[in-house]
Design a protein around this motif. Structure first.
Motif, mmCIF file in Angstrom:
data_model
loop_
_atom_site.group_PDB
_atom_site.id
_atom_site.type_symbol
_atom_site.label_atom_id
_atom_site.label_comp_id
_atom_site.label_asym_id
_atom_site.label_seq_id
_atom_site.Cartn_x
_atom_site.Cartn_y
_atom_site.Cartn_z
ATOM 1 N N THR A 258 0.831 -1.206 0.000
ATOM 2 C CA THR A 258 0.000 0.000 0.000
ATOM 3 C C THR A 258 0.863 1.252 0.000
ATOM 4 O O THR A 258 0.640 2.172 -0.793
ATOM 5 N N VAL B 57 0.969 4.035 -2.980
ATOM 6 C CA VAL B 57 0.597 5.434 -2.705
ATOM 7 C C VAL B 57 1.732 6.365 -3.134
ATOM 8 O O VAL B 57 1.499 7.429 -3.709
ATOM 9 N N PHE C 272 -6.402 7.458 -1.267
ATOM 10 C CA PHE C 272 -7.048 6.656 -0.229
ATOM 11 C C PHE C 272 -7.760 5.445 -0.829
ATOM 12 O O PHE C 272 -7.935 4.431 -0.159
ATOM 13 N N HIS D 54 -5.641 2.497 -0.443
ATOM 14 C CA HIS D 54 -5.743 1.930 0.906
ATOM 15 C C HIS D 54 -6.955 0.996 1.002
ATOM 16 O O HIS D 54 -6.845 -0.123 1.511
ATOM 17 N N ASN E 245 -3.584 -0.129 6.910
ATOM 18 C CA ASN E 245 -3.762 1.312 6.734
ATOM 19 C C ASN E 245 -2.634 2.108 7.389
ATOM 20 O O ASN E 245 -2.040 2.985 6.776
ATOM 21 N N ALA F 17 0.408 4.011 5.454
ATOM 22 C CA ALA F 17 0.539 5.458 5.597
ATOM 23 C C ALA F 17 1.935 5.840 6.094
ATOM 24 O O ALA F 17 2.503 6.846 5.646
ATOM 25 N N GLU G 239 0.180 12.332 7.174
ATOM 26 C CA GLU G 239 -0.284 11.205 6.360
ATOM 27 C C GLU G 239 -0.962 10.157 7.239
ATOM 28 O O GLU G 239 -2.061 9.687 6.941
ATOM 29 N N LYS H 253 -4.376 11.606 8.945
ATOM 30 C CA LYS H 253 -5.479 11.740 7.984
ATOM 31 C C LYS H 253 -6.005 10.377 7.553
ATOM 32 O O LYS H 253 -7.211 10.165 7.481
ATOM 33 N N LYS H 254 -5.111 9.456 7.260
ATOM 34 C CA LYS H 254 -5.539 8.136 6.796
ATOM 35 C C LYS H 254 -6.243 7.366 7.912
ATOM 36 O O LYS H 254 -7.162 6.599 7.653
ATOM 37 N N THR H 255 -5.831 7.576 9.157
ATOM 38 C CA THR H 255 -6.481 6.893 10.275
ATOM 39 C C THR H 255 -7.918 7.377 10.433
ATOM 40 O O THR H 255 -8.839 6.575 10.592
ATOM 41 N N ALA I 35 -10.127 6.193 7.548
ATOM 42 C CA ALA I 35 -10.285 4.749 7.399
ATOM 43 C C ALA I 35 -11.267 4.115 8.371
ATOM 44 O O ALA I 35 -11.598 2.941 8.212
#
Length: 189
Positions: A26, A30, A53, A56, A89, A93, A158, A161-163, A166
């Motif tokens: 991942t 990305v 995303f 992800h 995730n 990230a 990164e 935001k991804k947490t 998700a």
């Protein structure tokens, strides 16, 4: 030597191994998306990057499917799916954040300065609305904060935001791929 064996044994669990491998994939994908935006002369940080995303989500679903099919023999508990989702995730990230950090630090620092300039321009464009909502003092503080942002903040930005993004997708994917053996609840002679 015993300490090293215990560390290796800890990371040799299929749940963690599968999650970390899919997380690594991942992160690399990305970063390749980031490079694609860069080579198309699009500022690869900020709003344009948010589309990554989808990578992800696809790889979280892929990891759950793979674990269910090849490790769980057709079964996947909800907690396993949630664990896989969050590890894929978060690790993805982290990998992407570090790769992007190295790129904007050593390969092309102008990417980061262009990103900061774009953020400041967007803030000035929406200044009237922002000042109405948060006040002049808070706007000034926020505007100055953008100017003092460091490259190293890309990594945690990164991940954070991804947490947040998700939470719902991981729960939905986990519920979709979950399959348990309910035979243990029935009285079998």
């Amino acid at each position: 030597m015993v300490f090293m064996k215990s560390i290796i044994a800890y990371f040799n669990k299929p749940l963690l191994k599968v999650s970390l491998i899919f997380g690594l994939i991942t992160g690399v994908l990305v970063f390749l998306f980031f490079l694609g935006l860069y080579f198309m002369d699009i500022v690869p940080l900020g709003n344009n990057k948010i589309l990554d995303f989808g990578i992800h989500i696809i790889l979280i679903a892929g990891a759950c499917w793979y674990f269910r099919k090849y490790v769980g023999n057709g079964f996947l508990h909800l907690w396993e799916a949630l664990t896989i989702g969050y590890v894929v995730n978060t690790f993805g990230a982290l990998i992407a954040g570090w790769l992007i950090y190295f790129f904007v630090t050593y390969a092309d620092p102008s990417v980061f300065t262009d990103y900061l300039a774009e953020m400041k321009a967007l803030m000035l464009e929406g200044k009237a609305e922002l000042v109405k909502n948060i006040g002049e003092a808070e706007f000034t503080k926020m505007y100055n904060g953008v100017g003092s942002m460091q490259r190293s903040e890309i990594i945690m930005d990164e991940v954070s935001k991804k947490t947040v993004m998700a939470i719902i997708p991981i729960l939905v994917i986990s519920l979709i791929f979950r399959k348990q053996d309910y035979g243990v609840f029935h009285n079998k002679p």
